[in-house]
Enzyme design. Structure first.
Site, PDB file in Angstrom:
ATOM      1  N   ARG A 241       0.835  -1.199   0.000  1.00  0.00           N
ATOM      2  CA  ARG A 241       0.000   0.000   0.000  1.00  0.00           C
ATOM      3  C   ARG A 241       0.876   1.257   0.000  1.00  0.00           C
ATOM      4  O   ARG A 241       0.511   2.270  -0.584  1.00  0.00           O
ATOM      5  CB  ARG A 241      -0.912  -0.016   1.232  1.00  0.00           C
ATOM      6  CG  ARG A 241      -1.946   1.055   1.220  1.00  0.00           C
ATOM      7  CD  ARG A 241      -2.982   0.851   2.302  1.00  0.00           C
ATOM      8  NE  ARG A 241      -2.506   1.310   3.586  1.00  0.00           N
ATOM      9  CZ  ARG A 241      -3.187   1.192   4.724  1.00  0.00           C
ATOM     10  NH1 ARG A 241      -4.364   0.605   4.721  1.00  0.00           N
ATOM     11  NH2 ARG A 241      -2.717   1.652   5.848  1.00  0.00           N
TER      12      ARG A 241
ATOM     13  N   ARG B  13       1.097   7.272   1.450  1.00  0.00           N
ATOM     14  CA  ARG B  13       0.769   7.804   2.768  1.00  0.00           C
ATOM     15  C   ARG B  13       2.048   8.101   3.528  1.00  0.00           C
ATOM     16  O   ARG B  13       2.991   7.337   3.457  1.00  0.00           O
ATOM     17  CB  ARG B  13      -0.054   6.772   3.559  1.00  0.00           C
ATOM     18  CG  ARG B  13      -1.523   6.845   3.298  1.00  0.00           C
ATOM     19  CD  ARG B  13      -2.270   5.713   3.943  1.00  0.00           C
ATOM     20  NE  ARG B  13      -2.070   5.585   5.391  1.00  0.00           N
ATOM     21  CZ  ARG B  13      -2.961   5.040   6.208  1.00  0.00           C
ATOM     22  NH1 ARG B  13      -4.105   4.604   5.726  1.00  0.00           N
ATOM     23  NH2 ARG B  13      -2.710   4.927   7.486  1.00  0.00           N
TER      24      ARG B  13
HETATM   25  P1  AMP Z   1      -5.641   4.556  10.261  1.00  0.00           P
HETATM   26  O1  AMP Z   1      -5.904   5.048   8.888  1.00  0.00           O
HETATM   27  O2  AMP Z   1      -6.878   4.158  11.008  1.00  0.00           O
HETATM   28  O3  AMP Z   1      -4.576   3.494  10.324  1.00  0.00           O
HETATM   29  O4  AMP Z   1      -5.062   5.810  11.070  1.00  0.00           O
HETATM   30  C1  AMP Z   1      -3.885   6.459  10.669  1.00  0.00           C
HETATM   31  C2  AMP Z   1      -3.288   7.214  11.841  1.00  0.00           C
HETATM   32  O5  AMP Z   1      -4.235   8.177  12.315  1.00  0.00           O
HETATM   33  C3  AMP Z   1      -2.972   6.356  13.052  1.00  0.00           C
HETATM   34  O6  AMP Z   1      -1.676   5.766  12.947  1.00  0.00           O
HETATM   35  C4  AMP Z   1      -3.021   7.388  14.160  1.00  0.00           C
HETATM   36  O7  AMP Z   1      -1.881   8.215  14.163  1.00  0.00           O
HETATM   37  C5  AMP Z   1      -4.194   8.248  13.733  1.00  0.00           C
HETATM   38  N1  AMP Z   1      -5.481   7.758  14.262  1.00  0.00           N
HETATM   39  C6  AMP Z   1      -6.551   7.317  13.549  1.00  0.00           C
HETATM   40  N2  AMP Z   1      -7.559   6.983  14.354  1.00  0.00           N
HETATM   41  C7  AMP Z   1      -7.119   7.196  15.619  1.00  0.00           C
HETATM   42  C8  AMP Z   1      -7.692   7.028  16.906  1.00  0.00           C
HETATM   43  N3  AMP Z   1      -8.939   6.549  17.057  1.00  0.00           N
HETATM   44  N4  AMP Z   1      -6.945   7.353  17.997  1.00  0.00           N
HETATM   45  C9  AMP Z   1      -5.697   7.837  17.854  1.00  0.00           C
HETATM   46  N5  AMP Z   1      -5.092   8.019  16.676  1.00  0.00           N
HETATM   47  C10 AMP Z   1      -5.788   7.707  15.556  1.00  0.00           C
END
Ligand code: AMP
Length: 187
Positions: free
Chosen positions: A127, A133
């Site tokens: 990815r 990203r």
């Molecule tokens: P994700 O796309 O869900 O993997 O989120 C990417 C990044 O966003 C994570 O590595 C965190 O830094 C942040 N993030 C997303 N959702 C949360 C959450 N519920 N609590 C804390 N950090 C979050």
């Protein structure tokens, strides 16, 4: 109905969440997408969150709890929603439990997408090449997997106590996994 997709980064929460949300006619709330949009728009939330995200660390609960509150209060999330990427910590789970509880609601199902660690690594690395990203660097990927094990995986036990955790093998085709989720959700 409130459904939570739980699983490590790369386990397919986004893909399966979208399919099940569409089928149920419910909004999908994805904190990662909200945060990435905030980073792009350089809002105060985005500016606070960026460094943690780039490092693969969780954005602190002090910042996330108000974001979750705001999302749960939206009219479209009144009757139900699919949660993707939150709750991710005990404090977030507590907030979701109390907020829904005050409304006489509760999480009905937790779908735990189960994917072996080597496959997660492969998917996240693939990815990284496609999506560009900023948190798909090898180091951030490693941190994200560790943070999942440390902070988020314990939520499985929290919800298992209530008997609402359904383990979904996350390694078949997208269609096979979606069919299994449909069987569990009943629609
Ligand atoms: P994700 O796309 O869900 O993997 O989120 C990417 C990044 O966003 C994570 O590595 C965190 O830094 C942040 N993030 C997303 N959702 C949360 C959450 N519920 N609590 C804390 N950090 C979050």
């Amino acid at each position: 109905m409130f459904v939570l997709l739980l699983g490590a980064p790369g386990s397919g929460k986004g893909t399966q969440g979208k399919i099940v949300a569409e089928r149920l006619g419910l909004p999908k709330i994805t904190t990662g997408d909200i945060l990435r949009a905030a980073v792009r728009a350089e809002t105060p939330l985005g500016l606070q969150a960026k460094k943690y995200m780039d490092d693969g660390k969780l954005v602190p609960d002090a910042v996330i709890l108000s974001l979750i509150k705001e999302e749960l209060a939206k009219p479209e999330a009144k009757e139900g929603a699919v949660f993707d990427g939150f709750p991710r910590t005990a404090a977030q789970a507590e907030l979701v439990d109390t907020t829904l509880g005050e409304r006489g609601q509760r999480l009905s199902k937790v779908l735990l997408l189960d994917v072996p660690e080597e496959e997660l690594l492969q998917r996240l690395t693939a990815r990284a090449a496609q999506e560009n990203r900023s948190d798909d660097t090898p180091e951030a990927i490693r941190t994200r997997l560790q943070v999942y094990q440390r902070d988020t995986a314990p939520l499985v036990a929290h919800y298992a106590q209530r008997g609402i955790v359904h383990r979904v093998p996350g390694t078949g085709t997208i269609e096979e996994i979606a069919t299994e989720i449909q069987r569990i959700v009943g629609r």
